[in-house]
Design a protein around this motif. Structure first.
Motif, PDB file in Angstrom:
ATOM      1  N   TYR A  68       0.814  -1.215   0.000  1.00 43.82           N
ATOM      2  CA  TYR A  68       0.000   0.000   0.000  1.00 43.82           C
ATOM      3  C   TYR A  68       0.849   1.266   0.000  1.00 43.82           C
ATOM      4  O   TYR A  68       1.931   1.311   0.583  1.00 43.82           O
ATOM      5  N   GLY A  69       0.344   2.296  -0.672  1.00 46.98           N
ATOM      6  CA  GLY A  69       0.862   3.640  -0.488  1.00 46.98           C
ATOM      7  C   GLY A  69       2.100   4.010  -1.273  1.00 46.98           C
ATOM      8  O   GLY A  69       2.693   5.048  -0.998  1.00 46.98           O
ATOM      9  N   GLN A  70       2.518   3.211  -2.250  1.00 43.26           N
ATOM     10  CA  GLN A  70       3.681   3.550  -3.053  1.00 43.26           C
ATOM     11  C   GLN A  70       3.237   4.128  -4.399  1.00 43.26           C
ATOM     12  O   GLN A  70       2.194   3.774  -4.933  1.00 43.26           O
ATOM     13  N   ALA A  71       4.029   5.034  -4.940  1.00 42.20           N
ATOM     14  CA  ALA A  71       3.673   5.705  -6.187  1.00 42.20           C
ATOM     15  C   ALA A  71       3.966   4.804  -7.387  1.00 42.20           C
ATOM     16  O   ALA A  71       5.017   4.168  -7.459  1.00 42.20           O
ATOM     17  N   ASP A  72       3.027   4.780  -8.314  1.00 44.45           N
ATOM     18  CA  ASP A  72       3.203   4.035  -9.553  1.00 44.45           C
ATOM     19  C   ASP A  72       3.773   4.996 -10.596  1.00 44.45           C
ATOM     20  O   ASP A  72       3.099   5.941 -11.005  1.00 44.45           O
TER      21      ASP A  72
ATOM     22  N   SER B 107      -2.067  10.858  -2.342  1.00 42.54           N
ATOM     23  CA  SER B 107      -2.575  10.982  -3.701  1.00 42.54           C
ATOM     24  C   SER B 107      -1.497  11.367  -4.708  1.00 42.54           C
ATOM     25  O   SER B 107      -1.623  11.044  -5.890  1.00 42.54           O
ATOM     26  N   LEU B 108      -0.434  12.051  -4.286  1.00 44.68           N
ATOM     27  CA  LEU B 108       0.651  12.415  -5.195  1.00 44.68           C
ATOM     28  C   LEU B 108       1.770  11.376  -5.112  1.00 44.68           C
ATOM     29  O   LEU B 108       1.895  10.522  -5.977  1.00 44.68           O
ATOM     30  N   PHE B 109       2.571  11.428  -4.072  1.00 43.84           N
ATOM     31  CA  PHE B 109       3.582  10.399  -3.852  1.00 43.84           C
ATOM     32  C   PHE B 109       4.026  10.497  -2.399  1.00 43.84           C
ATOM     33  O   PHE B 109       4.100  11.593  -1.838  1.00 43.84           O
TER      34      PHE B 109
ATOM     35  N   ARG C 181      -3.255  -7.343   4.123  1.00 40.79           N
ATOM     36  CA  ARG C 181      -3.751  -6.324   3.199  1.00 40.79           C
ATOM     37  C   ARG C 181      -3.113  -6.511   1.828  1.00 40.79           C
ATOM     38  O   ARG C 181      -1.909  -6.709   1.717  1.00 40.79           O
ATOM     39  N   LEU C 182      -3.956  -6.435   0.791  1.00 38.12           N
ATOM     40  CA  LEU C 182      -3.493  -6.502  -0.591  1.00 38.12           C
ATOM     41  C   LEU C 182      -3.849  -5.193  -1.279  1.00 38.12           C
ATOM     42  O   LEU C 182      -5.030  -4.854  -1.410  1.00 38.12           O
ATOM     43  N   ALA C 183      -2.849  -4.454  -1.694  1.00 32.32           N
ATOM     44  CA  ALA C 183      -3.072  -3.195  -2.405  1.00 32.32           C
ATOM     45  C   ALA C 183      -2.828  -3.399  -3.892  1.00 32.32           C
ATOM     46  O   ALA C 183      -2.023  -4.240  -4.294  1.00 32.32           O
ATOM     47  N   TYR C 184      -3.519  -2.602  -4.699  1.00 27.51           N
ATOM     48  CA  TYR C 184      -3.359  -2.710  -6.144  1.00 27.51           C
ATOM     49  C   TYR C 184      -2.928  -1.386  -6.768  1.00 27.51           C
ATOM     50  O   TYR C 184      -3.051  -1.180  -7.975  1.00 27.51           O
ATOM     51  N   SER C 185      -2.375  -0.503  -5.947  1.00 25.00           N
ATOM     52  CA  SER C 185      -1.970   0.813  -6.451  1.00 25.00           C
ATOM     53  C   SER C 185      -0.641   0.781  -7.189  1.00 25.00           C
ATOM     54  O   SER C 185      -0.338   1.704  -7.953  1.00 25.00           O
ATOM     55  N   SER C 186       0.172  -0.237  -6.978  1.00 21.46           N
ATOM     56  CA  SER C 186       1.523  -0.247  -7.543  1.00 21.46           C
ATOM     57  C   SER C 186       1.806  -1.466  -8.406  1.00 21.46           C
ATOM     58  O   SER C 186       2.964  -1.751  -8.718  1.00 21.46           O
TER      59      SER C 186
END
Length: 487
Positions: A132-136, A331-333, A461-466
């Motif tokens: 979670y929470g890393q910038a793509d 929302s940005l990085f 937790r599984l995040a899909y942001s990156s």
């Protein structure tokens, strides 16, 4: 003496252009004392062949170092370490000795050993980074951010770049937050009621320091953002974890002697629950009965791509008892470390004074760069692009999770960027994470999110942001296979 070409190499993880990397490599060699005054460097042709780069790249790097007096040129003889180059300090390194200080007694208060989670610095090298929470980098608008940063470096913004604001902030950023960001959450605030912080975590720390003492009680969600629990522990206040349900924190479960309530009503961390309007009013009424304050962390409200976000709790507050925490870092990085506090003026005055005594203010250049990025419309365009991509990834992940019969414990009906998962009883997700790490899969074990000594061990937790959509199904398949092996 000529320096052998074999001593020159480019680090595979180095940043910047090849020209910049060569400059840095030679400058570091001089500053460290490995390359000494008068020593001859390899010819541009030979160094280019050794490094596998064009000769013009090496020539430009040498020319820059020549201009900065790191190198000197002697006609056709080549390039040498300049006689005016910086010299390393000439002293014998101290041998390591045992401290005479008993640090177990000297340290008056401990801040280490909390539950805050750590993430691999090389997460981007993993094929399946469900963190979670890393910038793509494929979604971030790097070109326009760079242009805004260059604009903030211009002569017109010299004051914003160099001024010591002391306890103030960039007026352009404050104005944008007051006139554009907060009204979208139904919040009206004057500049005197807004304080820029180094991210949401810094905002929570400032709030805790101002509001809580050893005699006061804080109620917090369970599970919750682990760093918040660490912050409250360090304040030495009394803490009461309140177990959340499908609608967030139940107001009736909050102890009557509570002074401050910490909550994430728009997007509960980590379960993704959104507090319905009826409960929001009930929470405000409960706080009014107890004369308690509420700290609302409104993270990820921008990621409500399935439905419009609910009004912020602060927008429903008629008593001034809600303190609002916002952040641009999510929302940005995350490396931006830029957030803000909104509250009644007496509270903001104290938080401002505390911030000034610790760090004065977040860097003016960063504030002005963000102000340009926001005001020129790049931020809204980025949010729309991210929302579309996250919606597609979410659909792919839901399908994959269903196909492998993995249990979702919280999915966030308004959107978000992660799923809160529950593995079968008996599965230790800390051990699961270690096993998946060797297969190129990163997940976040859920244990640190819970309070107490009997923390559940089967949540994750599984995040899909990156992670790109094309890799999600295979990554979920590996997770499912490892969970079955636990059986």
């Amino acid at each position: 003496m000529a320096l052998p070409v074999e001593t020159f190499f480019l680090h595979p993880d180095a940043q910047g252009t090849l020209q910049q990397q060569i400059q840095q490599m030679i400058a570091q060699g001089i500053l460290s004392g490995r390359f000494r005054q008068g020593e001859k460097l390899p010819s541009t042709r030979r160094l280019a062949a050794h490094l596998g780069v064009s000769r013009i790249t090496v020539t430009i790097a040498y020319t820059e170092l020549l201009a900065n007096d790191y190198l000197s040129s002697k006609g056709r003889s080549g390039y040498f370490v300049s006689a005016n180059a910086p010299t390393p300090p000439s002293f014998e390194p101290l041998t390591e000795r045992q401290d005479a200080v008993d640090w177990s007694r000297a340290i008056g208060q401990r801040f280490s050993g909390g539950a805050a989670m750590s993430k691999p610095q090389d997460w981007a090298k993993f094929r399946y980074p469900f963190i979670y929470g890393q910038a793509d980098p494929t979604l971030f608008d790097h070109a326009n951010w760079r242009l805004c940063a260059l604009q903030a470096l211009g002569q017109r913004d010299f004051s914003a770049l160099t001024t010591d604001y002391f306890d103030r902030d960039d007026p352009q950023l404050i104005e944008f937050i007051a006139r554009h960001t907060l009204p979208r959450r139904g919040i009206n605030a004057r500049p005197e009621q807004i304080l820029i912080t180094l991210g949401a975590q810094n905002a929570l720390w400032l709030t805790t320091q101002v509001l809580l003492t050893q005699r006061r009680r804080a109620a917090l969600e369970d599970p919750c953002y682990p760093a918040l629990r660490d912050i409250l522990s360090q304040s030495r206040c009394h803490m009461t974890p309140v177990r959340v349900d499908a609608d967030g924190i139940p107001p009736e479960s909050i102890p009557p002697d509570t002074d401050v309530i910490f909550t994430t009503p728009s997007h509960q961390c980590p379960t993704n629950a959104t507090m319905p309007m009826e409960r929001r009013h009930a929470l405000l009424n409960r706080a009014g009965e107890m004369n308690a304050l509420i700290v609302e962390d409104d993270y990820e409200f921008e990621m409500s791509f399935l439905k419009s976000p609910s009004p912020a709790l602060k927008s429903l507050d008629t008593d001034g008892r809600v303190i609002y925490v916002g952040s641009f870092s999510k929302s940005l990085f995350p490396g931006l470390r830029l957030g803000y506090l909104v509250g009644s003026e007496p509270f903001i005055k104290e938080a401002r004074a505390l911030r000034a005594s610790v760090l004065r203010h977040p860097p003016g250049h960063i504030q002005r760069t963000a102000a340009y990025f926001l005001s020129l419309g790049h931020y809204d365009a980025l949010i729309r692009r991210m929302g579309s991509a996250l919606q597609d990834r979410r659909a792919v992940m839901e399908k994959a999770l269903a196909a492998h019969d993995l249990r979702i414990s919280g999915r966030g009906y308004y959107g978000g960027s992660s799923f809160w998962m529950r593995a079968p009883d008996g599965v230790d997700t800390d051990a699961l994470a270690r096993r998946l790490h060797g297969k190129g899969v990163l997940i976040e074990p859920g244990r640190p999110f819970f309070a107490g000594s009997h923390q559940p061990t089967n949540y994750y937790r599984l995040a899909y942001s990156s992670i790109p959509s094309s890799r999600i199904a295979d990554g979920v398949g590996l997770i499912a296979r490892e969970i079955r092996d636990f059986g």
